[in-house]
Design a protein around this motif. Structure first.
Motif, PDB file in Angstrom:
ATOM      1  N   ARG A  99       0.759  -1.170  -0.018  1.00  0.00           N
ATOM      2  CA  ARG A  99       0.056  -0.011   0.009  1.00  0.00           C
ATOM      3  C   ARG A  99       0.868   1.301  -0.086  1.00  0.00           C
ATOM      4  O   ARG A  99       0.243   2.303   0.120  1.00  0.00           O
ATOM      5  CB  ARG A  99      -0.911   0.168   1.277  1.00  0.00           C
ATOM      6  N   ALA A 121      -6.770  11.498  -7.750  1.00  0.00           N
ATOM      7  CA  ALA A 121      -7.580  11.317  -6.740  1.00  0.00           C
ATOM      8  C   ALA A 121      -8.260  10.220  -6.460  1.00  0.00           C
ATOM      9  O   ALA A 121      -8.249   9.813  -5.072  1.00  0.00           O
ATOM     10  CB  ALA A 121      -8.905  12.459  -7.010  1.00  0.00           C
ATOM     11  N   LYS A 124      -5.530   8.020  -4.556  1.00  0.00           N
ATOM     12  CA  LYS A 124      -5.279   8.549  -3.173  1.00  0.00           C
ATOM     13  C   LYS A 124      -6.345   8.067  -2.399  1.00  0.00           C
ATOM     14  O   LYS A 124      -6.008   7.834  -1.168  1.00  0.00           O
ATOM     15  CB  LYS A 124      -4.968   9.863  -3.205  1.00  0.00           C
ATOM     16  N   ARG A 125      -7.467   8.045  -3.079  1.00  0.00           N
ATOM     17  CA  ARG A 125      -8.656   7.330  -1.914  1.00  0.00           C
ATOM     18  C   ARG A 125      -8.467   5.923  -1.624  1.00  0.00           C
ATOM     19  O   ARG A 125      -8.703   5.363  -0.724  1.00  0.00           O
ATOM     20  CB  ARG A 125      -9.824   7.613  -2.806  1.00  0.00           C
ATOM     21  N   ASP A 126      -7.879   5.269  -2.767  1.00  0.00           N
ATOM     22  CA  ASP A 126      -7.779   3.872  -2.711  1.00  0.00           C
ATOM     23  C   ASP A 126      -6.447   3.466  -1.946  1.00  0.00           C
ATOM     24  O   ASP A 126      -6.347   2.483  -1.067  1.00  0.00           O
ATOM     25  CB  ASP A 126      -7.580   3.127  -3.997  1.00  0.00           C
ATOM     26  N   ARG A 127      -5.234   4.222  -2.047  1.00  0.00           N
ATOM     27  CA  ARG A 127      -3.872   3.738  -1.648  1.00  0.00           C
ATOM     28  C   ARG A 127      -3.127   5.261  -1.430  1.00  0.00           C
ATOM     29  O   ARG A 127      -2.308   5.735  -1.968  1.00  0.00           O
ATOM     30  CB  ARG A 127      -2.975   3.351  -2.642  1.00  0.00           C
ATOM     31  N   PRO A 128      -3.693   5.807  -0.101  1.00  0.00           N
ATOM     32  CA  PRO A 128      -3.039   6.773   0.377  1.00  0.00           C
ATOM     33  C   PRO A 128      -1.699   6.869   0.481  1.00  0.00           C
ATOM     34  O   PRO A 128      -0.900   8.139   0.488  1.00  0.00           O
ATOM     35  CB  PRO A 128      -3.722   7.276   1.775  1.00  0.00           C
ATOM     36  N   GLY A 129      -1.044   5.793   0.695  1.00  0.00           N
ATOM     37  CA  GLY A 129       0.393   5.668   1.041  1.00  0.00           C
ATOM     38  C   GLY A 129       1.129   5.725  -0.278  1.00  0.00           C
ATOM     39  O   GLY A 129       2.508   5.923  -0.163  1.00  0.00           O
ATOM     40  N   THR A 131       2.641   7.729  -3.368  1.00  0.00           N
ATOM     41  CA  THR A 131       3.130   8.889  -3.530  1.00  0.00           C
ATOM     42  C   THR A 131       3.011   9.122  -5.320  1.00  0.00           C
ATOM     43  O   THR A 131       3.807   8.381  -5.923  1.00  0.00           O
ATOM     44  CB  THR A 131       4.665   9.366  -3.015  1.00  0.00           C
ATOM     45  N   SER A 291       2.989  -0.169  -7.910  1.00  0.00           N
ATOM     46  CA  SER A 291       2.295   1.457  -7.742  1.00  0.00           C
ATOM     47  C   SER A 291       1.890   1.778  -9.179  1.00  0.00           C
ATOM     48  O   SER A 291       0.881   2.449  -9.362  1.00  0.00           O
ATOM     49  CB  SER A 291       3.241   2.310  -7.162  1.00  0.00           C
ATOM     50  N   HIS A 298      -6.467   2.806 -12.451  1.00  0.00           N
ATOM     51  CA  HIS A 298      -7.366   3.943 -12.395  1.00  0.00           C
ATOM     52  C   HIS A 298      -7.371   4.880 -13.462  1.00  0.00           C
ATOM     53  O   HIS A 298      -8.517   5.519 -13.873  1.00  0.00           O
ATOM     54  CB  HIS A 298      -6.772   4.635 -10.986  1.00  0.00           C
TER      55      HIS A 298
END
Length: 318
Positions: A99, A121, A124-129, A131, A291, A298
């Motif tokens: 993640r 967006a 980041k909702r799915d995998r906030p970790g 970058t 990543s 997405h």
């Protein structure tokens, strides 16, 4: 000249970092500041590299340093090695914790201004970790970075890659390009508005080397018209939109841009042959990091959603 053995232990990883920093900053002093080292230490390390290679990597001048032919070649390979090492570190970290990680996207100056923010967006909702790093430039600058491993993918209007080995492309969606102007533009009061009438106004067009500029000039040739002479050449989408909103300038923008800005709108002058195919350019021989795979997923989902929204908008506008 005999081949140089760079695996005998004399060349260190810090040497690669240092040479790239000097090339990037154009000065030993600025490179030292960037690396937080003393200038004599950087100068000494540069001499060590040049002694190992047996050639001069930079020529010194009053305003800094310039890579020699040997320097340009070495810097290119050094960047590739450092990029692969970064990717190795990211891969290990991602395998340890699926993640987190980093994905670096090259985006073209005139592309993906709607799709990319939505996909980021969602990611980041799915995998906030994770970058996300976004770097803007033209395709001719981005492609070598992608091949060297500095980028995971390039997103935007697809460019021909016939002359570039090691790349593949995925089309995400296609949309028309529209001529746009501000909503109170004087041309809108003209009856039977045609392309010829728009030559009375200033234009903002993409740079000459872009595919869109070539396609637009072909439209003028097909109409028997000269291309605009009162023009600004620009590929910054923010600058283009501001110029169109604040002046009498006319621009050619992707339909998604044209219909999402409340202060500009399409003109009733068709550009039937001109469409924008948006997609990603990927390295063909290098697997995507976890990543980057999530980012691509997405992008695909958001592109499908945009296509559906555009189809619904088209039906409701009939």
């Amino acid at each position: 000249m005999r081949p140089i053995d760079l695996l005998n232990g004399r060349l260190k990883l810090r040497h690669l970092v240092l040479v790239v920093a000097i090339a990037d900053h154009g000065s030993v002093l600025r490179a030292a500041r960037h690396l937080r080292l003393a200038q004599p230490a950087v100068t000494r390390s540069l001499r060590e590299v040049e002694d190992v290679l047996g050639v001069e990597l930079f020529t010194r001048g009053p305003r800094g340093v310039t890579p020699t032919l040997f320097g340009e070649a070495f810097v290119e390979h050094a960047r590739a090695v450092l990029a692969e090492l970064r990717r190795a570190g990211e891969r290990i970290a991602e395998l340890a914790d699926a993640r987190v990680g980093t994905v670096t996207i090259g985006t073209l100056l005139a592309g993906s201004n709607v799709l990319l923010p939505r996909a980021i967006a969602a990611l980041k909702r799915d995998r906030p970790g994770i970058t996300v790093i976004v770097r803007e430039a033209t395709f001719d600058i981005q492609a070598p970075r992608l091949l060297d491993g500095e980028l995971d993918m390039i997103l935007g209007r697809l460019n021909p890659i016939d002359d570039l080995r090691g790349l593949r492309q995925i089309t995400l969606y296609s949309e028309p390009v529209r001529l746009v102007a501000r909503r109170d533009h004087p041309a809108r009061s003209r009856g039977g508005l045609a392309l010829r009438d728009l030559l009375d106004y200033p234009w903002v067009l993409p740079l000459e080397q872009t595919a869109l500029r070539q396609e637009l000039e072909q439209v003028f040739r097909d109409e028997g018209l000269p291309p605009p002479t009162d023009l600004v050449e620009c590929t910054s989408i923010l600058t283009v939109r501001t110029l169109v909103r604040d002046t009498d300038m006319i621009a050619a923008l992707p339909e998604l841009v044209a219909v999402t800005d409340g202060e500009i709108a399409p003109l009733p002058v068709p550009l039937e042959p001109v469409r924008r195919h948006v997609g990603v350019t990927l390295p063909d021989g290098r697997p995507l990091t976890p990543s980057a795979r999530v980012m691509l997923d997405h992008l695909r989902r958001e592109a499908a959603a945009l296509t559906g929204e555009a189809a619904l908008s088209g039906r409701s506008g009939r």
